[in-house]
Scaffold this motif. Structure first.
Motif, PDB file in Angstrom:
ATOM      1  N   LYS A 393       0.724  -1.305  -0.042  1.00 20.18           N
ATOM      2  CA  LYS A 393      -0.187   0.026   0.074  1.00 20.18           C
ATOM      3  C   LYS A 393       0.676   1.206   0.046  1.00 20.18           C
ATOM      4  O   LYS A 393       0.367   2.420   0.321  1.00 20.18           O
ATOM      5  N   GLY A 394       2.308   0.990  -0.174  1.00 21.05           N
ATOM      6  CA  GLY A 394       2.856   2.283  -0.172  1.00 21.05           C
ATOM      7  C   GLY A 394       2.934   2.772   1.486  1.00 21.05           C
ATOM      8  O   GLY A 394       3.192   4.107   1.409  1.00 21.05           O
ATOM      9  N   LEU A 395       2.981   2.367   2.357  1.00 25.65           N
ATOM     10  CA  LEU A 395       2.908   2.615   3.565  1.00 25.65           C
ATOM     11  C   LEU A 395       4.108   2.288   4.302  1.00 25.65           C
ATOM     12  O   LEU A 395       5.129   1.464   3.878  1.00 25.65           O
ATOM     13  N   VAL A 396       4.476   2.797   5.481  1.00 24.56           N
ATOM     14  CA  VAL A 396       5.402   2.476   6.475  1.00 24.56           C
ATOM     15  C   VAL A 396       5.225   2.478   7.989  1.00 24.56           C
ATOM     16  O   VAL A 396       4.153   3.630   8.219  1.00 24.56           O
ATOM     17  N   VAL A 397       5.441   1.735   8.584  1.00 23.61           N
ATOM     18  CA  VAL A 397       5.021   1.721   9.972  1.00 23.61           C
ATOM     19  C   VAL A 397       6.040   2.385  10.631  1.00 23.61           C
ATOM     20  O   VAL A 397       7.523   2.263  10.911  1.00 23.61           O
ATOM     21  N   VAL A 398       5.729   3.783  11.399  1.00 23.61           N
ATOM     22  CA  VAL A 398       6.836   4.477  12.275  1.00 23.61           C
ATOM     23  C   VAL A 398       6.492   4.129  13.860  1.00 23.61           C
ATOM     24  O   VAL A 398       5.498   4.371  14.434  1.00 23.61           O
ATOM     25  N   LYS A 399       7.289   3.365  14.322  1.00 23.69           N
ATOM     26  CA  LYS A 399       7.217   3.241  15.826  1.00 23.69           C
ATOM     27  C   LYS A 399       7.987   4.120  16.845  1.00 23.69           C
ATOM     28  O   LYS A 399       9.299   4.120  16.625  1.00 23.69           O
ATOM     29  N   ASN A 400       7.441   4.700  17.767  1.00 24.48           N
ATOM     30  CA  ASN A 400       8.082   5.487  18.644  1.00 24.48           C
ATOM     31  C   ASN A 400       8.723   4.627  19.809  1.00 24.48           C
ATOM     32  O   ASN A 400       7.774   4.104  20.732  1.00 24.48           O
ATOM     33  N   LEU A 401       9.880   4.539  19.778  1.00 21.76           N
ATOM     34  CA  LEU A 401      10.509   3.285  20.835  1.00 21.76           C
ATOM     35  C   LEU A 401      10.494   3.850  22.288  1.00 21.76           C
ATOM     36  O   LEU A 401      10.665   3.065  23.067  1.00 21.76           O
ATOM     37  N   LEU A 402      10.216   5.224  22.619  1.00 26.91           N
ATOM     38  CA  LEU A 402      10.228   5.984  23.992  1.00 26.91           C
ATOM     39  C   LEU A 402       8.905   5.496  24.570  1.00 26.91           C
ATOM     40  O   LEU A 402       8.771   5.219  25.762  1.00 26.91           O
TER      41      LEU A 402
END
Length: 422
Positions: A393-402
Motif C-alpha cells: 500500500k505504499g505505507l510504512v510503520v513508524v514506531k516511537n520506541l520511547l
RNA sequence: GAGCCUGUAGCUCAAUGGCAGAGCGCCACACUGUGGAUGUGGAUGUUGUGGGUUCGAGACCCAUCAGGCUCCCCA
C-alpha cells in the motif's frame, strides 16, 4: 590475555563512552574559550628536546619526558607541555600578530610519570593564554574563562573554587621576613607542602631548611592572613575585575597557593574540587613575564592556564555531571523484514539520510525481535517497519520506541512523523 | 626513583592449603510482524604472567607486569 600485547603503561583507551566524555570536556572548553574571543591553535606533538632543555633542568627533561632518537640521530620528545611551543610560535611572528593575542588549544601531552588516580602518562590538556597585555584585568579575564568552564559543566562555586595569590605580594612579604632570595624557592616548596604535612612536622622541616623561629612564626602569620590581598594593588584590581565579570563567587584569595613553577611572576591561581576525593588541581595558571626570552623573542608578558582531562574527567564523573551517554548517533532504525524486502529497507534508509537524518539499517535480515532489541540497547528513538502489507500500500510503520506507540503512514509522510518524535 | 595494598567469568566480588562459585550482564527459548518486563534453560575461566614450596596452591614464598594509595615530581 597472556600473549596479548598490553597497552602502554599510563595510556588510556577511549571506548565510545570515554570518547564521549573527552569530547564533552573538549566542547565545553571550546565554548568557554570562544565566549571570550580566543582563537584555536596547536603546535607539533613532537619537538626537539632542546626546546624544553632550554627552559627546564636537563635532568627533569630526561626523567619525565618520552624522548627518543629519530633516524637522523636527533633527539626528539613527545611534548610534555605546550608553553614552549607557544612561545616559539609567538616569537616567530612577533611583529605581525595583533595584540593582545588570545589563543587556546586542546590536545595530547605525554609525561613519563608514575600513573595513579588523576595522573596518566598520556593525557589531554586545555591551554588558554593571553599575550601582550600586562594587567590584573587581563589576569581576571583568564580566571573568568576558567570559571566559565566550571559553570558550564555544572561545577558551582560550592563544588569548585579558584584560589588566587600573587608572587610579587609573597616576595614582598618574604622581604619583610628577611628571607633571602636564594632560599625563596625552597620556601615556596615548603608552602606548597604545608597541606600535605602534619603541622609539627612541617614546623620542624621549616627550621631544618634554615628558617629562624621568628621567620617561621612570621611565615605562618602570612599564610594565615586571608586579608593580605587588600594591601596589594594588583589583587584589589583583580578582584574588582572578577566582580564585574560576574565570576567573583568562584574566586578566593589564598596565600598558600604558590605553584611550583619558576616562571610565574605575578598572579597565580589554581582551581580545586572543594570536597572531592582528589587533591589535585583541576586547572592552574598564572602570569609569566619572560616567556619569549628563551626562544629568542623580545620580552612579552602573558597570562594563561592549563587544565588536564584526567582530573576534570574524574570530578565530572564523581559529581554525576557527565551527560547520559548516547550510544548511537543515529536515532532511527529501519528494520529489515525479510530477505525479499531487504533492499527496500536499504532504499528507505537512504531516502531518510538524504533528508538529513542519521539512520541505521540492519546489515542482515535478522529476526525482528533481535532488531528491536538492538535498537533498544542503542537507545534509539524510532524504528521503522517495512513489511509486505506496507509495501503493497505504499505505507510504512513508524514506531516511537520511547513510548511504544506506532502508526502506519504513507511513505512520503514518514519523515514528518519521525521528525516530530526526535 | 621509594614504600604499602590489590589482581579469580564481560562487570562486582566469594571460595580454612583439598572438586573454582554467586549476583549482575550475555546468549537461546517462551514470543513465526515488534524492544524494555517476567519466566525457563545455556555458555562462561591457563585464578595477571613466570618460577618455587607442598601429596595437593586461587591461597604460602620469589620474581615480573598492571592498577590503586602515599612520597618524590609536576617543566
Amino acid at each position: 590475555m597472556a600473549n596479548k600485547i598490553q597497552s602502554v603503561k599510563g595510556t588510556r583507551e577511549f571506548y565510545p563512552e570515554q570518547m564521549a566524555l573527552r569530547n564533552f570536556i573538549y566542547e565545553k572548553a571550546r565554548a568557554a574559550s570562544r565566549a571570550f574571543g580566543y582563537q584555536e591553535y596547536d603546535g607539533p606533538f613532537i619537538e626537539p628536546i632542546d626546546l624544553y632543555a632550554a627552559k627546564s633542568g636537563e635532568e627533569l627533561v630526561k626523567k619525565q619526558s618520552f624522548t627518543f632518537e629519530d633516524r637522523g640521530g636527533d633527539l626528539v620528545t613527545l611534548r610534555p607541555e605546550l608553553t614552549p611551543s607557544l612561545a616559539r610560535m609567538i616569537a616567530a611572528k612577533q611583529n605581525e600578530l595583533t595584540y593582545p593575542v588570545r589563543w587556546w588549544s586542546f590536545g595530547p601531552f605525554w609525561r613519563y610519570e608514575q600513573p595513579q588516580k588523576g595522573r596518566a602518562r598520556e593525557f589531554f590538556q586545555w591551554n588558554v593564554d593571553m599575550l601582550g597585555v600586562d594587567s590584573p584585568e587581563a589576569d581576571a579575564e583568564l580566571i573568568a574563562v576558567g570559571a566559565t568552564f566550571l559553570r558550564s559543566v555544572g561545577l558551582s562555586p560550592e563544588l569548585a573554587r579558584i584560589y588566587v595569590n600573587n608572587r610579587r605580594l609573597m616576595d614582598s612579604e618574604f622581604d619583610n621576613l628577611e628571607i633571602p632570595p636564594e632560599t625563596r624557592l625552597v620556601v615556596s616548596n615548603l608552602v606548597d607542602r604545608r597541606s600535605k604535612m602534619e603541622p609539627a612536622k612541617w614546623d620542624a622541616y621549616a627550621l631544618e631548611l634554615g628558617l629562624t623561629q621568628k621567620q617561621l612564626d612570621g611565615l605562618k602569620d602570612v599564610l594565615g592572613n586571608f586579608d593580605l590581598w587588600k594591601k596589594n594593588d594588583e589583587l584589589t584590581r583583580l578582584f574588582a575585575a572578577l566582580e564585574a565579570l560576574g565570576v567573583a563567587e568562584y574566586v578566593k584569595f589564598d596565600p598558600n597557593i604558590v605553584r611550583g613553577l619558576l616562571y610565574y611572576t605575578g598572579t597565580v591561581f589554581e582551581a580545586f574540587d572543594t570536597t572531592g576525593s582528589l587533591r589535585r588541581a583541576i586547572f592552574g595558571g598564572g602570569r609569566y613575564d619572560n616567556l619569549l626570552a628563551d626562544v629568542g623573542g623580545n620580552p612579552l608578558s602573558g597570562v594563561g592556564f592549563a587544565m588536564g582531562d584526567v582530573v576534570s574527567g574524574i570530578i565530572l564523573q564523581e559529581r554525576g555531571l557527565v551527560p547520559e551517554f548516547e550510544p548511537s548517533p543515529a536515532q532511527v532504525l529501519v528494520t529489515v523484514f525479510d530477505e525479499k524486502l531487504w533492499m527496500q529497507s536499504f532504499a528507505l534508509a537512504a531516502e531518510l539520510r538524504q533528508a538529513g537524518l542519521n539512520v541505521m539499517v540492519s546489515p542482515e535480515p535478522a529476526k525482528l525481535p533481535k532488531q528491536f532489541k538492538f535498537a533498544d540497547k542503542m537507545k534509539m528513538k524510532v524504528a521503522l517497519v517495512l513489511g509486505p502489507d506496507e509495501m503493497e500500500k505504499g505505507l510504512v510503520v513508524v514506531k516511537n520506541l520511547l513510548n511504544g506507540e506506532q502508526v502506519q503512514v504513507k511513505r512520503e509522510a514518514a519523515l514528518d512523523v519521525i521528525r516530530r518524535i526526535l
